[in-house]
Design an enzyme around this catalytic site. Structure first.
Site, PDB file in Angstrom:
ATOM      1  CG  PHE A 168     -23.692 -11.809   5.574  1.00 17.11           C
ATOM      2  CD1 PHE A 168     -24.676 -12.288   4.719  1.00 17.11           C
ATOM      3  CD2 PHE A 168     -24.060 -11.486   6.882  1.00 17.11           C
ATOM      4  CE1 PHE A 168     -26.002 -12.438   5.148  1.00 17.11           C
ATOM      5  CE2 PHE A 168     -25.364 -11.625   7.314  1.00 17.11           C
ATOM      6  CZ  PHE A 168     -26.333 -12.102   6.442  1.00 17.11           C
ATOM      7  CB  CYS A 169     -22.775  -9.587  -0.074  1.00 16.91           C
ATOM      8  SG  CYS A 169     -21.110  -9.982  -0.650  1.00 16.91           S
ATOM      9  CD1 TRP A 170     -23.959 -15.217  -4.510  1.00 16.69           C
ATOM     10  CD2 TRP A 170     -25.202 -16.038  -2.858  1.00 16.69           C
ATOM     11  NE1 TRP A 170     -24.220 -16.537  -4.801  1.00 16.69           N
ATOM     12  CE2 TRP A 170     -24.989 -17.064  -3.800  1.00 16.69           C
ATOM     13  CE3 TRP A 170     -25.949 -16.321  -1.720  1.00 16.69           C
ATOM     14  CZ2 TRP A 170     -25.498 -18.344  -3.652  1.00 16.69           C
ATOM     15  CZ3 TRP A 170     -26.460 -17.606  -1.556  1.00 16.69           C
ATOM     16  CH2 TRP A 170     -26.245 -18.595  -2.526  1.00 16.69           C
TER      17      TRP A 170
ATOM     18  CB  ILE B 263     -25.614 -15.685   2.864  1.00 16.98           C
ATOM     19  CG1 ILE B 263     -26.675 -16.463   3.648  1.00 16.98           C
ATOM     20  CG2 ILE B 263     -25.957 -15.551   1.394  1.00 16.98           C
ATOM     21  CD1 ILE B 263     -28.023 -15.780   3.684  1.00 16.98           C
TER      22      ILE B 263
END
Length: 348
Positions: free
Chosen positions: A93-95, A122
């Site tokens: 995952f990233c932002w 996230i």
């Protein structure tokens, strides 16, 4: 081809057993907040992310993408090797579930490493945390460990947790001991990380009849306890631990070990020096400077911490108080266990 999964899917996968979540954001972003238990294998370093971000603002998306791919291509072997060391199912995952996690998942898929990507990144997790806290719900009864500074409340909480009793360790989540000296030797947590850990603890213990918690102030270091939990703590049963002064001094010195960084303790003391009667404050400072930490600690307890504590204890009605008098920590622990009518031990 990698698969996009929802936050619910991720939680279900984690419940089934071993599962690794990988935060591919920069180390700085990871340190600020992440999904608890995640590891960090970043697409960009802090400096690389700043460079790509600046290009995006100054020259647009295409220039930023081109430079980003150039940077990432140079580190592909190490990036892929890091994922090869993981022997469980993986979710990256990233932002926002955007370019970084998509690029990482695509490259890994091409190399035969199967991963999922978290939809919404996230940010979706953070929204879920906020939503859970907005429900303002703590189902179990709270048993609050209270008492003078140095009464071993944190040590007892840890022992309770080791013996599988339900515990919410607020100081542990805040990574702060809750006093003017509480940050020394630690890196205090921020509110986002604290909220994430608190939500996990509340959900983990929601089916328990009670949970042990320490009698904290509303603010612990850099974080604030949510109103609903603080209010419930204040109206719950308070277990007051009373140990001899010499035992409290010993516990404090074992915990803080001021001799490891004496100047920080002196600096922290000077922040409260004006609140203590001048001759006593002078003696405490002399003791700290000379390394007489036991005497300095005893004076701090007697003339600063204990008077503040005695004022706060008057706020609790007698029918909410349980007094535990003990000669040491082990005896206090055993007496606390005896106060529970039907001890409920957490399942392993």
């Amino acid at each position: 081809m990698f698969q996009d999964i929802s936050l619910t899917d991720l939680f279900n996968a984690q419940k089934k057993g071993c599962h690794t979540t990988v935060d591919v954001r920069s180390p700085k972003e990871y340190e600020e907040t992440t999904i608890p238990g995640s590891i960090n294998i970043p697409v960009f370093t802090n400096e690389e992310r700043a460079e790509v971000g600046t290009l995006y603002k100054q020259k647009g998306q295409d220039a930023a993408k081109e430079r980003g791919l150039e940077i990432f291509s140079q580190k592909l072997p190490a990036f892929i090797e890091a994922f090869k060391q993981i022997d469980t199912p993986i979710t990256v995952f990233c932002w926002r579930g955007g370019m970084r996690s998509k690029t990482a998942a695509t490259v890994l898929d091409l190399m035969g490493i199967q991963v999922n990507r978290l939809k919404g990144g996230i940010r979706s997790y953070r929204k879920w945390v906020v939503h859970v806290l907005e429900q303002q719900e703590c189902k179990p009864e709270l048993l609050v460990l209270n008492g003078y500074t140095g009464s071993g409340k944190t040590a007892i909480l840890k022992k309770l947790a080791q013996n599988h009793y339900p515990v919410i360790d607020l100081e542990g989540m805040a990574n702060h001991r809750g006093s003017i000296f509480g940050h020394i030797g630690l890196e205090p947590s921020n509110q986002k990380n604290f909220d994430s850990e608190l939500v996990q603890a509340l959900l983990r213990h929601q089916a328990q009849p009670y949970v042990f918690m320490e009698g904290e102030s509303k603010r612990i270091g850099k974080v604030v306890i949510p109103d609903f939990l603080y209010k419930k703590k204040e109206t719950s049963k308070q277990i007051f631990i009373r140990l001899p002064m010499e035992e409290r001094v010993k516990l404090i010195l074992n915990d803080y070990q001021p001799w490891t960084d004496p100047q920080k303790f002196i600096d922290a003391f000077r922040r409260i020096k004006k609140r203590i009667h001048t001759p006593i404050a002078k003696q405490i400072e002399e003791d700290l400077l000379s390394g007489n930490y036991a005497h300095a600690t005893e004076l701090l307890l007697e003339y600063y911490y204990d008077p503040r504590y005695e004022h706060s204890t008057d706020l609790y009605p007698d029918n909410k108080k349980i007094i535990i008098n003990a000669k040491n920590l082990d005896v206090a622990y055993e007496k606390i266990i005896q106060t529970i009518e039907k001890p409920v031990v957490m399942k392993r």
